[in-house]
Design an enzyme around this catalytic site. Structure first.
Site, PDB file in Angstrom:
ATOM      1  N   HIS A  14     -37.870  -8.415  -2.663  1.00 21.32           N
ATOM      2  CA  HIS A  14     -36.450  -8.453  -2.316  1.00 21.32           C
ATOM      3  C   HIS A  14     -36.302  -8.667  -0.816  1.00 21.32           C
ATOM      4  O   HIS A  14     -37.153  -8.249  -0.029  1.00 21.32           O
ATOM      5  CB  HIS A  14     -35.740  -7.164  -2.736  1.00 21.32           C
ATOM      6  CG  HIS A  14     -36.449  -5.920  -2.300  1.00 21.32           C
ATOM      7  ND1 HIS A  14     -37.537  -5.421  -2.974  1.00 21.32           N
ATOM      8  CD2 HIS A  14     -36.250  -5.094  -1.258  1.00 21.32           C
ATOM      9  CE1 HIS A  14     -37.968  -4.329  -2.357  1.00 21.32           C
ATOM     10  NE2 HIS A  14     -37.202  -4.121  -1.299  1.00 21.32           N
TER      11      HIS A  14
ATOM     12  N   HIS B 196     -33.817  -7.881   2.370  1.00 21.46           N
ATOM     13  CA  HIS B 196     -32.715  -7.049   2.852  1.00 21.46           C
ATOM     14  C   HIS B 196     -31.872  -7.854   3.833  1.00 21.46           C
ATOM     15  O   HIS B 196     -32.415  -8.507   4.736  1.00 21.46           O
ATOM     16  CB  HIS B 196     -33.252  -5.846   3.639  1.00 21.46           C
ATOM     17  CG  HIS B 196     -34.047  -4.865   2.843  1.00 21.46           C
ATOM     18  ND1 HIS B 196     -33.515  -3.701   2.350  1.00 21.46           N
ATOM     19  CD2 HIS B 196     -35.351  -4.859   2.470  1.00 21.46           C
ATOM     20  CE1 HIS B 196     -34.452  -3.008   1.720  1.00 21.46           C
ATOM     21  NE2 HIS B 196     -35.575  -3.696   1.779  1.00 21.46           N
TER      22      HIS B 196
HETATM   23  P1  5GP Z   1     -37.935  -1.430   0.025  1.00 21.44           P
HETATM   24  O1  5GP Z   1     -38.230  -0.140   0.732  1.00 21.44           O
HETATM   25  O2  5GP Z   1     -38.746  -1.552  -1.252  1.00 21.44           O
HETATM   26  O3  5GP Z   1     -38.026  -2.641   0.903  1.00 21.44           O
HETATM   27  O4  5GP Z   1     -36.415  -1.345  -0.369  1.00 21.44           O
HETATM   28  C1  5GP Z   1     -35.955  -0.976  -1.629  1.00 21.44           C
HETATM   29  C2  5GP Z   1     -34.450  -0.849  -1.520  1.00 21.44           C
HETATM   30  O5  5GP Z   1     -33.899  -0.831  -2.816  1.00 21.44           O
HETATM   31  C3  5GP Z   1     -34.011   0.434  -0.816  1.00 21.44           C
HETATM   32  O6  5GP Z   1     -33.233   0.103   0.331  1.00 21.44           O
HETATM   33  C4  5GP Z   1     -33.217   1.169  -1.882  1.00 21.44           C
HETATM   34  O7  5GP Z   1     -32.083   1.824  -1.373  1.00 21.44           O
HETATM   35  C5  5GP Z   1     -32.840   0.066  -2.851  1.00 21.44           C
HETATM   36  N1  5GP Z   1     -32.732   0.500  -4.226  1.00 21.44           N
HETATM   37  C6  5GP Z   1     -33.629   1.241  -4.924  1.00 21.44           C
HETATM   38  N2  5GP Z   1     -33.207   1.424  -6.184  1.00 21.44           N
HETATM   39  C7  5GP Z   1     -32.014   0.785  -6.293  1.00 21.44           C
HETATM   40  C8  5GP Z   1     -31.080   0.613  -7.367  1.00 21.44           C
HETATM   41  O8  5GP Z   1     -31.258   1.095  -8.480  1.00 21.44           O
HETATM   42  N3  5GP Z   1     -29.960  -0.117  -7.096  1.00 21.44           N
HETATM   43  C9  5GP Z   1     -29.731  -0.675  -5.876  1.00 21.44           C
HETATM   44  N4  5GP Z   1     -28.609  -1.369  -5.729  1.00 21.44           N
HETATM   45  N5  5GP Z   1     -30.587  -0.541  -4.844  1.00 21.44           N
HETATM   46  C10 5GP Z   1     -31.716   0.186  -5.043  1.00 21.44           C
END
Ligand code: 5GP
Ligand code: ZN
Length: 136
Positions: free
Chosen positions: A99, A101
């Protein structure tokens, strides 16, 4: 993947604040925003990290990310915006579905204003260059 939260969102089995969708890409609000308007852009196909992702899906995500970045930036009255993408735990990845951001930024919001830059020792940069280029 059955138990991947982002795959569940893609399949409509889990809710999300959807911003945009096409054949390859989905974009929705991050549930734990660094700032309001923090948005995620994902390929609908499941890839754990950047290392496995198909270039076609990456290109589609970046093209969508550009459009949505402009909208998020304007809508949130932001002074800046970060495009971030984390791979594996040491880099801060918590959801194992690639993903991007989009984080709207404001002066003094406390989210890494500057990162603590290191420097290369004598001859170190040349060695690093060789190691990386040998793997291309
Ligand atoms: P990472 O740390 O993997 O780069 O970011 C994962 C992101 O996904 C985090 O910012 C977290 O808040 C978001 N996230 C995790 N679970 C969910 C979810 O069920 N729905 C949404 N909309 N965001 C999520
Ligand atoms: Zn997934």
């Amino acid at each position: 993947m059955t138990d991947c939260i982002f795959c569940r969102i893609v399949r409509g089995e889990a809710p999300c604040g959807k911003i945009y969708e096409d054949d390859r890409v989905l974009s929705f609000l991050d549930i734990g925003p660094i700032n309001p308007g923090h948005t995620l852009v994902i390929p609908k196909a499941h890839y754990a990290t950047l290392f496995e992702a198909a270039p076609e899906d990456l290109c589609a995500c970046i093209a969508v990310a550009e459009k949505i970045a402009v909208a998020v930036f304007g809508a949130m009255g932001a002074g800046g915006l970060n495009l971030l993408q984390n791979n594996l735990r040491p880099a801060g990845q918590r959801v194992d579905h690639i993903h991007f951001h989009l984080i709207p930024r404001h002066v003094g919001d406390g989210f890494f204003p500057n990162w603590p830059a290191k420097s290369y020792g004598p001859g170190e940069m040349e060695k690093v260059l060789e190691r990386i280029k040998a793997r291309l």
